[in-house]
Design a protein around this motif. Structure first.
Motif, mmCIF file in Angstrom:
data_model
loop_
_atom_site.group_PDB
_atom_site.id
_atom_site.type_symbol
_atom_site.label_atom_id
_atom_site.label_comp_id
_atom_site.label_asym_id
_atom_site.label_seq_id
_atom_site.Cartn_x
_atom_site.Cartn_y
_atom_site.Cartn_z
ATOM 1 N N PHE A 171 0.275 9.866 -37.583
ATOM 2 C CA PHE A 171 -1.314 11.013 -37.346
ATOM 3 C C PHE A 171 -0.390 11.156 -36.158
ATOM 4 C CE2 PHE A 171 -2.784 5.664 -37.686
ATOM 5 C CZ PHE A 171 -2.530 6.476 -39.128
ATOM 6 N N MET A 172 -2.110 12.610 -35.836
ATOM 7 C CA MET A 172 -2.365 13.399 -34.965
ATOM 8 C C MET A 172 -1.619 12.759 -33.702
ATOM 9 S SD MET A 172 -2.793 16.340 -36.206
ATOM 10 C CE MET A 172 -2.569 17.348 -34.731
ATOM 11 N N PRO A 173 -1.097 13.323 -32.684
ATOM 12 C CA PRO A 173 -0.912 13.354 -31.338
ATOM 13 C C PRO A 173 -1.314 12.643 -30.785
ATOM 14 C CG PRO A 173 0.645 15.338 -31.729
ATOM 15 C CD PRO A 173 -0.609 15.019 -32.793
ATOM 16 N N ASP A 174 -2.274 12.371 -31.123
ATOM 17 C CA ASP A 174 -3.696 12.021 -29.889
ATOM 18 C C ASP A 174 -4.411 10.803 -30.472
ATOM 19 O OD1 ASP A 174 -5.598 13.285 -31.355
ATOM 20 O OD2 ASP A 174 -7.263 14.031 -30.214
ATOM 21 N N VAL A 175 -4.379 10.421 -31.480
ATOM 22 C CA VAL A 175 -4.043 9.101 -32.687
ATOM 23 C C VAL A 175 -3.451 8.047 -32.709
ATOM 24 C CG1 VAL A 175 -5.297 8.271 -34.546
ATOM 25 C CG2 VAL A 175 -5.673 10.553 -33.579
ATOM 26 N N GLY A 176 -2.063 8.624 -32.740
ATOM 27 C CA GLY A 176 -1.021 7.820 -32.141
ATOM 28 C C GLY A 176 0.044 7.535 -33.694
ATOM 29 N N THR A 177 -0.021 6.571 -34.166
ATOM 30 C CA THR A 177 0.504 5.478 -35.550
ATOM 31 C C THR A 177 0.220 4.905 -36.535
ATOM 32 O OG1 THR A 177 1.655 3.759 -34.123
ATOM 33 C CG2 THR A 177 3.488 5.767 -33.712
ATOM 34 N N ALA A 178 0.258 4.349 -37.316
ATOM 35 C CA ALA A 178 -0.258 3.941 -38.428
ATOM 36 C C ALA A 178 0.530 2.187 -37.898
ATOM 37 C CB ALA A 178 0.142 3.954 -39.658
ATOM 38 N N ARG A 179 -1.010 1.129 -38.765
ATOM 39 C CA ARG A 179 -0.806 0.166 -38.338
ATOM 40 C C ARG A 179 0.194 -0.670 -38.990
ATOM 41 N NH1 ARG A 179 -6.880 -2.373 -39.848
ATOM 42 N NH2 ARG A 179 -6.038 -4.261 -39.101
ATOM 43 N N CYS A 180 0.517 -2.428 -38.854
ATOM 44 C CA CYS A 180 2.095 -2.231 -39.560
ATOM 45 C C CYS A 180 1.652 -4.016 -39.620
ATOM 46 C CB CYS A 180 3.593 -2.558 -38.702
ATOM 47 S SG CYS A 180 3.773 -0.927 -37.916
ATOM 48 N N ASP A 181 0.394 -4.423 -39.981
ATOM 49 C CA ASP A 181 0.090 -5.701 -39.838
ATOM 50 C C ASP A 181 -0.580 -5.623 -41.271
ATOM 51 O OD1 ASP A 181 -2.141 -4.330 -39.825
ATOM 52 O OD2 ASP A 181 -3.151 -6.271 -38.766
ATOM 53 N N PHE A 182 0.042 -5.019 -42.625
ATOM 54 C CA PHE A 182 -0.494 -5.863 -43.622
ATOM 55 C C PHE A 182 0.816 -6.269 -44.482
ATOM 56 C CE2 PHE A 182 -2.845 -1.354 -43.801
ATOM 57 C CZ PHE A 182 -3.542 -2.434 -43.301
ATOM 58 N N PRO A 183 0.617 -6.809 -45.421
ATOM 59 C CA PRO A 183 1.768 -7.795 -45.836
ATOM 60 C C PRO A 183 2.859 -6.520 -46.728
ATOM 61 C CG PRO A 183 -0.085 -7.945 -47.271
ATOM 62 C CD PRO A 183 -0.577 -7.022 -46.198
ATOM 63 N N GLY A 184 4.055 -7.456 -45.813
ATOM 64 C CA GLY A 184 5.429 -6.414 -45.406
ATOM 65 C C GLY A 184 5.358 -5.565 -44.566
ATOM 66 N N GLY A 185 4.483 -5.306 -43.665
ATOM 67 C CA GLY A 185 4.678 -3.948 -43.027
ATOM 68 C C GLY A 185 5.330 -5.102 -42.009
ATOM 69 N N TRP B 144 -4.861 18.142 -38.865
ATOM 70 C CA TRP B 144 -3.516 17.611 -39.948
ATOM 71 C C TRP B 144 -2.827 17.878 -40.153
ATOM 72 C CZ3 TRP B 144 -8.503 18.658 -42.336
ATOM 73 C CH2 TRP B 144 -8.203 20.255 -42.462
ATOM 74 N N ILE B 145 -2.299 18.667 -39.137
ATOM 75 C CA ILE B 145 -0.585 19.624 -38.938
ATOM 76 C C ILE B 145 -0.150 19.578 -37.819
ATOM 77 C CG2 ILE B 145 0.672 21.548 -39.339
ATOM 78 C CD1 ILE B 145 -1.724 22.381 -41.506
ATOM 79 N N SER B 146 1.040 19.300 -37.214
ATOM 80 C CA SER B 146 1.019 19.310 -35.615
ATOM 81 C C SER B 146 2.865 19.303 -36.069
ATOM 82 C CB SER B 146 1.484 17.487 -34.772
ATOM 83 O OG SER B 146 2.382 16.554 -35.947
ATOM 84 N N THR B 147 3.551 19.267 -35.203
ATOM 85 C CA THR B 147 5.730 19.568 -35.375
ATOM 86 C C THR B 147 5.811 18.842 -34.351
ATOM 87 O OG1 THR B 147 5.055 20.563 -32.947
ATOM 88 C CG2 THR B 147 4.885 22.087 -35.276
ATOM 89 N N VAL B 148 7.153 18.511 -34.921
ATOM 90 C CA VAL B 148 7.574 17.245 -34.689
ATOM 91 C C VAL B 148 8.439 17.704 -32.905
ATOM 92 C CG1 VAL B 148 10.476 16.627 -34.316
ATOM 93 C CG2 VAL B 148 9.369 17.121 -36.331
ATOM 94 N N ALA B 149 8.266 18.881 -32.060
ATOM 95 C CA ALA B 149 7.869 19.009 -31.062
ATOM 96 C C ALA B 149 6.818 18.066 -30.433
ATOM 97 C CB ALA B 149 8.393 20.316 -30.486
ATOM 98 N N GLU B 150 5.666 18.406 -30.868
ATOM 99 C CA GLU B 150 3.981 18.316 -30.447
ATOM 100 C C GLU B 150 4.356 16.699 -30.763
ATOM 101 O OE1 GLU B 150 1.582 22.143 -32.089
ATOM 102 O OE2 GLU B 150 1.873 20.210 -32.715
ATOM 103 N N GLN B 151 4.639 15.854 -31.529
ATOM 104 C CA GLN B 151 5.053 14.514 -31.780
ATOM 105 C C GLN B 151 5.917 14.233 -30.610
ATOM 106 O OE1 GLN B 151 3.009 12.586 -33.174
ATOM 107 N NE2 GLN B 151 2.258 13.715 -35.201
ATOM 108 N N ARG B 152 6.956 14.584 -30.573
ATOM 109 C CA ARG B 152 7.939 13.891 -29.660
ATOM 110 C C ARG B 152 7.171 14.539 -27.669
ATOM 111 N NH1 ARG B 152 13.811 15.515 -30.651
ATOM 112 N NH2 ARG B 152 14.368 14.054 -28.637
ATOM 113 N N ARG B 153 7.094 14.719 -27.793
ATOM 114 C CA ARG B 153 5.731 15.191 -26.077
ATOM 115 C C ARG B 153 4.735 14.058 -26.149
ATOM 116 N NH1 ARG B 153 6.427 20.502 -27.002
ATOM 117 N NH2 ARG B 153 3.934 20.620 -27.347
ATOM 118 N N ASN B 154 3.917 14.378 -26.877
ATOM 119 C CA ASN B 154 2.373 14.401 -26.752
ATOM 120 C C ASN B 154 2.265 13.232 -27.495
ATOM 121 O OD1 ASN B 154 2.052 16.223 -25.109
ATOM 122 N ND2 ASN B 154 1.866 17.252 -27.015
ATOM 123 N N ASN B 155 2.727 12.533 -28.743
ATOM 124 C CA ASN B 155 1.949 11.387 -29.641
ATOM 125 C C ASN B 155 2.233 9.612 -28.605
ATOM 126 O OD1 ASN B 155 2.395 8.438 -31.305
ATOM 127 N ND2 ASN B 155 1.979 10.236 -32.415
#
Length: 286
Positions: free
Chosen positions: A165-179, A215-226
């Motif tokens: 997700f955007m750096p200030d929201v983070g990442t997706a959940r992994c608790d669905f079947p097969g996550g 809904w747009i970020s960059t690799v650099a922004e994610q690596r720095r701020n996620n």
């Protein structure tokens, strides 16, 4: 050729649908289209998808592909509707078969539903290239959120689905079947090993603190701020955070109706003898 991108945000589900095209009057792909659904009445509408169709028509675009990043749990897919209205091929990652197998059992679906991916026109393998008119695209396998997640790369743009997700929201959940949080960490790090200027297009945004949807970020922004997976976060740290956080999350409001439609490539379940389609609610099963 550098592709052009137009995006549509659905505030009801927080979903972003992207249109990628080579040129006006050329060819397009639609990524993760939304079929509007009211869970209180059980009614579907096509307002969100009709916005996409209007844009295609206004720019004289031929629809080549409807691309799903995975079988979504938070909105119903309008893939079938778009194909009926504008043509094109519906595609998803080849591992959708694993997801179909799980949910065929959970929902005790009809014998005629085959968990072989045949509901889709094409199943992508990791690294497979394909054309959107004059554009060359590549399918990237990024499991973890589900076993079947794909990202789609076109030049310096990558459509990451629910991996990030955007750096200030983070990442997706992994608790669905097969996550699998371990797999998600590795998938994300593979994306973040792309050149720093690579643009990453999200499938969702849930804006915190009153900021406008983005809904747009960059690799650099994610690596720095996620907030979940910036540089320096190890796999063990990420997995511990992700598992603890997932244990506190409610199930998505639309997971049960969404999955039943989305594993069918956006087709509603077969109508019964009264001409009505029905969605199932498995009691005490999740």
């Amino acid at each position: 050729m550098q592709g052009q991108i137009e995006s549509f945000y659905d505030p009801t589900t927080g979903t972003v649908t992207h249109i990628v095209f080579d040129q006006r009057g050329g060819h397009a792909a639609v990524i993760d289209p939304v079929l509007d659904y009211d869970p209180k009445s059980g009614r579907t509408r096509t307002a969100s998808a009709d916005q996409v169709l209007a844009y295609l028509q206004a720019n004289a675009l031929s629809l080549a592909w409807v691309l799903e990043t995975h079988a979504h749990a938070d909105h119903l897919s309008a893939a079938r509707y778009l194909k009926q209205q504008a043509g094109g091929r519906i595609a998803i990652g080849a591992h959708i078969r694993e997801v179909q197998q799980v949910f065929k059992q959970l929902f005790n679906l009809e014998a005629g539903f085959l968990p072989d991916g045949s509901q889709f026109d094409h199943l992508f393998e990791n690294g497979e290239t394909f054309a959107i008119g004059a554009l060359e695209a590549k399918a990237l396998y990024v499991p973890g959120h589900t076993p079947a997640d794909m990202a789609y790369q076109l030049g310096d743009a990558v459509f990451v689905g629910d991996t990030l997700f955007m750096p200030d929201v983070g990442t997706a959940r992994c608790d669905f079947p097969g996550g699998d949080a371990h797999l998600l960490y590795r998938s994300i790090r593979a994306l973040l090993n792309l050149p720093e200027q690579t643009r990453l297009f999200m499938c969702h945004d849930y804006p915190p603190n009153g900021r406008a949807p983005a809904w747009i970020s960059t690799v650099a922004e994610q690596r720095r701020n996620n907030i979940h997976i910036h540089d320096g976060i190890t796999e063990a740290m990420f997995v511990g955070m992700r598992q603890a956080r997932d244990a506190t999350l409610d199930m998505p409001t639309l997971i049960l109706p969404s999955v039943q439609v989305n594993i069918r490539a956006g087709t509603l379940p077969p109508a019964e003898d009264n001409g009505v389609s029905y969605l199932k609610i498995p009691l005490n099963a999740l």
